[in-house]
Design a protein around this motif. Structure first.
Motif: not given
Length: 111
Positions: A48-62, A5-13
């Motif tokens: 920020i790059q890590n958060g964006l990378a996750a979205l790219r991996a999900e196919g949400l952004i290019v 129940g701890g805080p989410k990692p920053k990239a996930v936020q």
């Protein structure tokens, strides 16, 4: 997200907040620049790059290189090895941040 129940990692936020933004956007819309996202979230460039990378991996952004990141139209469903590596790096960074936070909490007096 965490079992304790701890805080989410920053990239996930970052990824979670941008996912919400993307739901209100149209394919082809441009996301804010990395600098704007750093100012918005108050996190480091790599986070920020890590958060964006996750979205790219999900196919949400290019990514369009220096032009920025754009909302995907969903047409490119092929995931190449580079995207997989970026996602793994993103997850490793998130885990590294979490471990650092846990170590900081468990060692209140320093060394």
């Amino acid at each position: 997200m965490t079992a304790t129940g701890g805080p989410k990692p920053k990239a996930v936020q970052v990824a979670d907040a941008l996912r919400d933004d993307i739901r209100r956007m149209k394919p082809g819309d441009k996301l804010p620049s990395q600098r704007e996202l750093m100012d918005r979230f108050g996190f480091a460039s790599q986070t920020i790059q890590n958060g964006l990378a996750a979205l790219r991996a999900e196919g949400l952004i290019v990514s369009a290189g220096n032009l920025g990141n754009f909302v995907s139209d969903g047409s490119s469903s092929t995931s190449d090895v580079r995207d997989d590596i970026k996602e793994i790096r993103s997850q490793l960074q998130a885990l590294t941040e979490r471990v650092a936070a846990l170590e900081e909490r468990s060692n209140p007096g320093g060394a």
